[in-house]
Design an enzyme around this catalytic site. Structure first.
Site, mmCIF file in Angstrom:
data_model
loop_
_atom_site.group_PDB
_atom_site.id
_atom_site.type_symbol
_atom_site.label_atom_id
_atom_site.label_comp_id
_atom_site.label_asym_id
_atom_site.label_seq_id
_atom_site.Cartn_x
_atom_site.Cartn_y
_atom_site.Cartn_z
ATOM 1 N N HIS A 1 -8.494 -58.203 31.353
ATOM 2 C CA HIS A 1 -6.898 -58.602 31.299
ATOM 3 C C HIS A 1 -6.731 -59.198 32.756
ATOM 4 O O HIS A 1 -6.118 -60.371 32.591
ATOM 5 C CB HIS A 1 -6.046 -57.038 31.480
ATOM 6 N N HIS B 1 -12.517 -48.761 28.375
ATOM 7 C CA HIS B 1 -11.087 -48.789 29.046
ATOM 8 C C HIS B 1 -11.235 -49.918 30.222
ATOM 9 O O HIS B 1 -10.217 -50.551 30.575
ATOM 10 C CB HIS B 1 -11.023 -47.406 29.515
ATOM 11 N N GLU B 2 -12.290 -49.492 31.164
ATOM 12 C CA GLU B 2 -12.430 -50.274 32.634
ATOM 13 C C GLU B 2 -12.622 -51.702 32.365
ATOM 14 O O GLU B 2 -12.044 -52.694 32.865
ATOM 15 C CB GLU B 2 -13.382 -49.751 33.296
#
Length: 600
Positions: A397, A390-391
């Site tokens: 991104h 997730h992180e």
């Protein structure tokens, strides 16, 4: 004797982020801090002159970019050093200095937007022709004009900017209380050894196969918050009142409208999310009944909903193995993406393990021009493997956006902030389920996936509904007392979990431990982001390279070059409709049916 945490100085450097990539020393930080003050003094020279010429406006915007780039670095470093050990007063002071400087910068430049807004459309068009470099800021200027109904005269803008530090008091006070001052009791673990409840350990304790451990952790945590319930209610109410003050000052109809307007999100998106989840609550009730049956419990309590229901299978995953698993799961995103992931693993992006005083939870953060940083409090379980995925989704991104977009458009809006991170989780889950070696492993993974839906789509929507109701109550003049907050939160749990669950009274204090409630109307985006991510991951897995290219080019590299809804449309998902949320909820319902067949 209790088992405590290591001090920061005792932690292995190999598992700490390389914060020196921002500043090698505190003295270099101080130099940049002073430089910002010098540059900020030049801002006043532009006051009253932004409409004089295209060159004057361009020079002002360039100066602001330079100040904000440096301020980002100064602010991130000070806060991340403070997060390493929230009891370290040196970095508490630096973080406060950075926050104060940000307030000064905002205050100094508060004249700009009102001045820009009095420039006529015709004159602005002539400016673009007069100075082609100003075209870089065209979108930014157009966004300013969209906000015109909510911009105040310059004297009032100055006043609001100067009040910002005071407005942050509830959030800052809660953060210090929650991370530095609050201490939880010591309980006995599964082997009868003393273990201190901490933020980082809490979920792992709730996942314990030993029900006594789960119950003692649950009661130990919430009964600790309960001791401070009046203080916490006061802080929460104070934060809501702050939001109401700003919403009224900026002529919004509500705090919710103000929060959504920043990303140009229609109110219907928020309302559709809650409606869609309400319609799908029967699937959650079915899952809770399945959980109760699988655990062979006469009563299913709130402390029973995190433990795996496949009790004869467990995944203990050390950090090095977690890195490999995440890389395998993200292979569909292509070689370039995996190379960036490997760079992050090797080049000091990640602060891995919990230490005494370290900020709880996990996040990705950073400053333009430097690689992203990821804070973890890693525990050797599947949940933390997904936290890593997730992180790193957030981080990559940011890496793509920073590398592709010029500074004014590199940062992406909050609405899309959770999409890339959750898409990573969905791809990793698909990989793990596909490669499950036996039925019990597959059942374990589906159970985990269902709990992701529960904690992200259902739970965050419940949080969003709590925020919507409490803000509306306060806007209508109703006091947010501790009894009101607890009663509302308890009733929402009954609504979302159904009759199969014994809703323990202690859960009524959960609202008091949610840091995101001090960043109002943030959490709904976990749920909308999760829905978008499920849709995108399905496209990537079924359509392959074409979908990956659209995802990377039109979304990950997009920053804020377009509105969030348009960025997602470019990647193939239309969040202006109810469909992505309904599709995700249909996937949840299907997974419940699959697990029901696997659990005999």
């Amino acid at each position: 004797m209790s088992v405590g945490l290591k001090k920061r100085s005792q932690m292995d450097k190999e598992f700490q982020w390389r914060i020196e990539d921002l500043f090698e020393t505190d003295s270099l930080w101080q130099e940049e801090y002073e430089k910002i003050k010098e540059l900020n003094a030049k801002v006043r020279e532009f006051q009253g002159h932004l409409g004089d010429s295209a060159e004057k406006l361009y020079q002002y915007l360039r100066l602001c970019d330079e100040i904000n780039r440096l301020l980002e670095r100064v602010y991130v470093y000070a806060n991340q050093k403070s997060h390493e050990d929230t009891t370290n007063t040196t970095y508490q002071d630096l973080a406060e200095k950075a926050s104060n400087l940000m307030m000064v910068v905002n205050s100094t430049g508060s004249f700009a937007i009102p001045e820009i807004l009095v420039i006529s459309e015709e004159k602005m068009e002539s400016f673009y022709k007069e100075n082609q470099q100003l075209l870089l800021y065209r979108r930014k200027i157009e966004q300013i004009f969209l906000d015109k109904p909510h911009v105040l005269p310059k004297e009032m803008e100055l006043l609001l900017a100067e009040a910002s530090e005071m407005g942050n008091v509830p959030q800052n006070t809660f953060s210090m209380f929650n991370n530095a001052d609050l201490k939880f009791p010591v309980i006995k673990d599964e082997e009868g050894k003393d273990i201190e409840i901490t933020h980082g350990r809490y979920i792992r304790l709730l996942e314990s196969p030993d029900r006594r451990v789960r119950r003692e952790a649950f009661l130990g945590l919430y009964q600790t918050y309960e001791k401070f319930k009046n203080t916490l209610a006061g802080l929460y109410s104070g934060n809501v009142k702050k939001e109401i003050f700003y919403a009224k000052a900026r002529k919004y109809n509500s705090t919710l409208e103000m929060a959504l307007d920043g990303s140009r999100i229609p109110l219907s998106v928020y309302e559709n999310l809650i409606e869609a989840v309400h319609e799908s609550l029967p699937s959650m009730y079915q899952y809770m009944k399945l959980r109760k049956r699988a655990l062979a419990l006469e009563e299913l309590h709130m402390y029973d909903i995190n433990t795996p229901i496949v009790t004869d299978f467990n995944m203990k995953v050390p950090f090095e193995e977690a890195k490999k698993l995440v890389a395998e799961g993200l292979k569909p995103l292509g070689e370039e993406y995996l190379n960036i992931l490997t760079e992050g693993y090797a080049d000091g992006w990640i602060d891995v393990y919990e230490n005494e005083g370290k900020r709880s939870g996990a996040y990705s953060w950073g400053a333009y021009g430097t690689h992203p940083f990821v804070l973890l409090n890693y525990q050797d379980n599947l949940n933390n493997v997904f936290t890593l995925a997730h992180e790193m989704g957030h981080a990559i991104h940011s890496y793509y956006s920073d590398a592709t977009q010029p500074y004014p458009y590199a940062g992406y809006r909050i609405f899309v902030a959770e999409v890339a991170s959750t898409c990573n989780e969905a791809l990793l889950m698909a990989h793990l389920i596909k490669n499950a070696k036996e039925e019990r492993e597959k059942a374990y993974l589906i159970n985990y996936h269902l709990d992701q839906f529960r904690s992200t789509l259902f739970r965050q929507t419940m949080f969003a509904e709590f925020e919507m109701i409490t803000h509306k109550m306060a806007e209508d003049g109703q006091p947010l007392t501790v009894d009101t907050l607890c009663s509302l939160y308890y009733d929402l749990n009954k609504k979302y979990f159904g009759e199969a669950v014994m809703i323990d009274k202690d859960i009524e204090m959960e609202w008091a431990r949610i840091p995101h409630f001090y960043n109002s109307f943030y959490v709904y985006q976990y749920a909308t982001g999760y829905s978008a991510a499920i849709a995108l991951s399905e496209k990537i897995l079924t359509e392959g390279q074409e979908a990956v290219e659209k995802y990377v080019k039109n979304f990950l590299k997009g920053g804020s070059s377009k509105d969030p809804i348009d960025l997602l449309k470019g990647a193939g998902v239309d969040m202006s409709t109810k469909e992505p949320v309904k599709e995700a909820l249909n996937v949840f319902a299907g997974l419940v049916e699959q697990l029901d067949q696997l659990i005999k």
